[in-house]
Design a protein around this motif. Structure first.
Motif, PDB file in Angstrom:
ATOM      1  N   SER A  32       0.826  -1.194   0.010  1.00 19.73           N
ATOM      2  CA  SER A  32       0.077  -0.027  -0.154  1.00 19.73           C
ATOM      3  C   SER A  32       0.728   1.245   0.072  1.00 19.73           C
ATOM      4  O   SER A  32       0.551   2.296  -0.382  1.00 19.73           O
ATOM      5  N   GLY A  86       0.481   3.108  -6.179  1.00 19.40           N
ATOM      6  CA  GLY A  86      -0.194   4.290  -5.790  1.00 19.40           C
ATOM      7  C   GLY A  86       0.128   5.183  -7.034  1.00 19.40           C
ATOM      8  O   GLY A  86      -0.254   4.451  -8.364  1.00 19.40           O
ATOM      9  N   GLN A 140       2.801  12.897  -4.382  1.00 18.86           N
ATOM     10  CA  GLN A 140       1.473  12.267  -4.133  1.00 18.86           C
ATOM     11  C   GLN A 140       0.406  13.502  -4.102  1.00 18.86           C
ATOM     12  O   GLN A 140      -0.699  13.475  -4.875  1.00 18.86           O
ATOM     13  N   THR A 191      -8.043   3.861   5.375  1.00 20.01           N
ATOM     14  CA  THR A 191      -7.415   4.010   4.059  1.00 20.01           C
ATOM     15  C   THR A 191      -6.709   2.458   3.601  1.00 20.01           C
ATOM     16  O   THR A 191      -7.085   2.153   2.466  1.00 20.01           O
ATOM     17  N   VAL A 213      -7.702   0.913   0.323  1.00 26.21           N
ATOM     18  CA  VAL A 213      -6.800   0.947  -0.820  1.00 26.21           C
ATOM     19  C   VAL A 213      -6.582  -0.489  -1.536  1.00 26.21           C
ATOM     20  O   VAL A 213      -6.675  -0.576  -3.019  1.00 26.21           O
ATOM     21  N   SER A 233       8.190   3.155  -9.330  1.00 23.70           N
ATOM     22  CA  SER A 233       6.766   2.648  -8.672  1.00 23.70           C
ATOM     23  C   SER A 233       7.107   1.415  -7.794  1.00 23.70           C
ATOM     24  O   SER A 233       6.354   1.464  -6.671  1.00 23.70           O
ATOM     25  N   ASP A 257       3.313  -5.051  -8.088  1.00 22.16           N
ATOM     26  CA  ASP A 257       3.375  -3.566  -8.648  1.00 22.16           C
ATOM     27  C   ASP A 257       3.453  -3.366  -9.843  1.00 22.16           C
ATOM     28  O   ASP A 257       2.646  -2.615 -10.743  1.00 22.16           O
ATOM     29  N   PHE A 268      -4.720   6.512  -2.839  1.00 19.48           N
ATOM     30  CA  PHE A 268      -3.512   6.109  -3.051  1.00 19.48           C
ATOM     31  C   PHE A 268      -2.402   6.980  -2.574  1.00 19.48           C
ATOM     32  O   PHE A 268      -1.703   6.696  -1.911  1.00 19.48           O
ATOM     33  N   ALA A 269      -2.652   8.370  -2.554  1.00 17.56           N
ATOM     34  CA  ALA A 269      -1.998   9.213  -2.466  1.00 17.56           C
ATOM     35  C   ALA A 269      -1.935   9.454  -1.049  1.00 17.56           C
ATOM     36  O   ALA A 269      -0.733   9.459  -0.464  1.00 17.56           O
ATOM     37  N   SER A 318      -2.521   7.165   1.320  1.00 21.44           N
ATOM     38  CA  SER A 318      -2.004   5.809   1.923  1.00 21.44           C
ATOM     39  C   SER A 318      -0.486   6.039   1.707  1.00 21.44           C
ATOM     40  O   SER A 318       0.530   5.590   2.596  1.00 21.44           O
ATOM     41  N   THR A 319      -0.026   6.295   0.548  1.00 22.25           N
ATOM     42  CA  THR A 319       1.442   6.405   0.267  1.00 22.25           C
ATOM     43  C   THR A 319       2.144   7.406   1.129  1.00 22.25           C
ATOM     44  O   THR A 319       3.304   7.063   1.829  1.00 22.25           O
TER      45      THR A 319
END
Lengths: 145, 512
Positions: B109, B113, B209, B252, B256, B313, B347, B417-418, B420-421
């Motif tokens: 996670s 993202g 992000q 989140t 996610v 990534s 990923d 995604f943003a 959680s990253t």
């Protein structure tokens, strides 16, 4: 004659007191010993945040200590005070699976479980502990209302 | 600057925003652009006389060396890795501890993202479809890098009396190299890594992000100043990392994976709907990988873009995952290495490839009907696209061309995604920060506040300076980490040999 063992799924709430009382009454009649199982609901497939992961071992220790001192130990004290033999165990995982599994491993002849929570919406959708045990329990199971 | 009616509903905010917007954005852009410029140019400086950045070569060579040194471990150990994640080797008595699955999910996670959505669009639009081929290759090779670093992460983690753990490259660099009698080098590398990790956390793990989340929101609701998104995001991040509102993070973390499934599902549907073009798309990817399809950068351009985006990534070789994976409950450090090698696979090889296929298949990149080649947009420095979209907007356009409402889902996915990253990277950054400055409430708070300020800066900046800085910071981590891994890889090899022999002899047994 070998002593029979009754497994009690013990949550520690009000309903569990009823289950324990009923199991104690049955055990004293049959001369059986009680094996209390307290399950901390846990899935190895749940999602955790990085902080939770870091603290997991610490939290687990705390949870086990709390379950022992607040739930299992007082229950064991109550059973032994009544002159019955008793053991207790705390496990992580799915309640239904672990109660059934414990009954097999200790060679129990009966399981006692409360009906608690059977009326909630989630238990209607996903099934409750007594319903689950009714399906997979390896030995006769008493559902205490 | 135009506002859509929804924004006129709050005229006070809109007016204030409009007046202040240009100056604030420009000021931040100029200041941060100037400050990060020299660092960015150093990291991405090409080999003399070529356009090939040395740092990309650094990652490729490392991944190749690890792949060969461990005898293609990513393919040999793949089935065993799946068995480990499925819990087949987990002791039931350890239930309630962090499982392999949980460590993998949390690490994922942090990596799945925007790199998978926006980064791939950047790679394909600059390097052409051929970039996808190199991205997949880099993903496959990167599995060996991840294996190496995550094994070391667990082996050399710090376990404290209260049960908490801290691990990551800063620990294995210093402890591992000290054990080899190179303590001085180890300490220098650990500190350098920590500095770059803090910068990477603020760059790729934060500013990029925030920036792309803002881009996606404006794509839906219309243009408005980035710093507004930034402040909202910063407030939520602040609530989680400073206020300890883990419940927000938990929600989140749970959504996610669902979003990732929805995203891949939608990509699959689009690919299936255009199944007749799939062969053509793969043709474009393969021929583009070796010929460049006439795109300005040619083969090298495709390769650079592919490798860069894969690294950004899946973060293989960067060292960040070693921090996330180090808390797992296992007696065998190598098992976490096995589990972590699935990360670049999921990923990059799966998710990034899906994004690339959707972009190529849906034809959102303009093709000259006469030559059959992509049209190069000289001014933008990439292939001409529908509505001149780039980054996340290009991916959004590609999905939207087949599933009209999907950009809305994508917007939500991008934001989550943003978020959680950011949460993951705030943790990585914090670990590096406390490694350097020591643990303590005020020291931790300082980093967390800086992190939140960078959310605002990231959202307010244009894509260019943000993406450059975030790339540079992440790659700088890889520079130090991989250098150390070369010294430490024999330790991983010893672990591997010992584990494999015990697995064979039955000493390590299956529980399920």
């Amino acid at each position: 004659m070998t002593t029979e063992t009754y497994v009690v799924a013990y949550e520690g709430d009000d309903d569990s007191t009823k289950v324990l009382d009923y199991a104690m009454a049955s055990a004293s009649k049959a001369g059986a010993k009680l094996y209390l199982v307290h399950i901390l609901e846990w899935s190895p497939y749940s999602f955790l945040t990085p902080t939770e992961i870091e603290e997991r071992t610490m939290r687990r220790k705390e949870e086990l200590a709390r379950a022992k001192s607040v739930i299992i130990d007082p229950a064991l004290a109550k059973v032994t005070a009544a002159g019955l033999e008793a053991e207790g165990v705390i496990k992580y995982g799915s309640v239904v699976e672990l109660v059934a599994e414990t009954a097999s491993t200790v060679g129990a002849s009966m399981i006692f479980v409360g009906r608690s929570g059977s009326n909630s919406i989630s238990s209607r959708v996903f099934g409750s502990v007594p319903l689950g045990l009714a399906q997979i329990a390896p030995v006769p199971t008493v559902i205490v209302p | 600057m135009s506002f859509k009616p929804a924004f006129l509903a709050v005229p006070g905010l809109a007016l204030f925003a409009s007046a202040a917007q240009a100056s604030i954005d420009e000021t931040i852009n100029t200041a941060v652009g100037a400050a990060t410029g020299p660092f960015v140019s150093f990291i991405f400086s090409p080999f003399p006389g070529t356009s090939f950045p040395w740092i990309v070569m650094w990652l490729v060579i490392a991944a190749t060396i690890f792949t060969l040194y461990f005898g293609f471990i990513q393919f040999r150990a793949f089935p065993h890795s799946i068995a480990l994640v499925a819990g087949k080797y987990s002791d039931p008595n350890d239930a309630g501890e962090v499982s392999h699955f949980q460590a993998l999910a949390t690490a994922l996670s942090g990596t799945v993202g925007l790199g998978n959505i926006a980064g791939v669009a950047v790679a394909v639009s600059i390097g052409g479809p051929g970039a996808t081929f190199w991205m997949i290759l880099a993903g496959l090779m990167g599995m060996a890098s991840k294996f190496t670093e995550c094994t070391l992460g667990v082996k050399y983690r710090n376990e404290y009396a209260n049960g908490t753990v801290s691990g990551g490259p800063m620990y294995y660099l210093s402890k591992g190299l000290t054990a080899q009698g190179k303590g001085g080098l180890g300490k220098v590398l650990a500190i350098l890594f920590s500095i770059f990790c803090v910068l990477g956390a603020l760059g790729g793990g934060n500013m990029f992000q925030a920036n792309q989340a803002h881009a996606q929101i404006t794509n839906i609701v219309g243009d408005y100043p980035g710093w507004i998104t930034g402040i909202v995001f910063a407030a939520i991040v602040f609530a989680v990392i400073v206020g300890g509102l883990q419940s927000i993070a938990q929600v989140t973390e749970k959504i996610v994976p669902l979003m990732a499934v929805i995203y891949c599902g939608a990509a699959l549907i689009i690919i299936l709907m255009n199944i007749d073009k799939l062969g053509w798309a793969f043709g474009q990817i393969f021929s583009g990988a070796f010929t460049g399809l006439g795109i300005a950068g040619g083969l090298v351009g495709a390769l650079i873009q592919g490798f860069k985006r894969a690294a950004f990534s899946n973060e293989a070789g960067v060292g960040s995952a070693a921090i996330a994976h180090s808390a797992v409950k296992t007696k065998e450090p190598i098992t976490e290495g096995f589990v972590s090698l699935l990360e670049p696979f999921i990923d990059t090889v799966v998710i990034c490839t899906m994004t690339a296929l959707v972009i190529v298949i849906t034809g959102v990149m303009t093709i000259d009907p006469d030559t059959g080649l992509y049209v190069w947009d000289e001014a933008a420095g990439r292939i001409a696209t529908v509505d001149n979209a780039s980054g996340v907007a290009l991916t959004s356009a590609a999905f939207g061309s087949t599933i009209s409402w999907f950009p809305y889902v994508l917007a939500i996915a991008v934001i989550l995604f943003a978020f959680s990253t950011m949460i993951s990277w705030s943790y990585y950054g914090l670990k590096a920060w406390t490694y350097m400055f020591g643990e303590g409430k005020s020291k931790e708070l300082t980093f967390k506040v800086i992190f939140c300020i960078f959310v605002v800066i990231g959202a307010a900046m244009n894509l260019g300076p943000v993406i450059d800085f975030s790339d540079a910071a992440i790659f700088a981590m890889a520079l130090v980490n991989i250098f150390g891994l070369y010294f430490l890889m024999p330790i991983v090899k010893a672990e591997l040999t010992s584990y494999q022999s015990r697995l064979k002899s039955g000493e390590i047994k299956k529980f399920a």
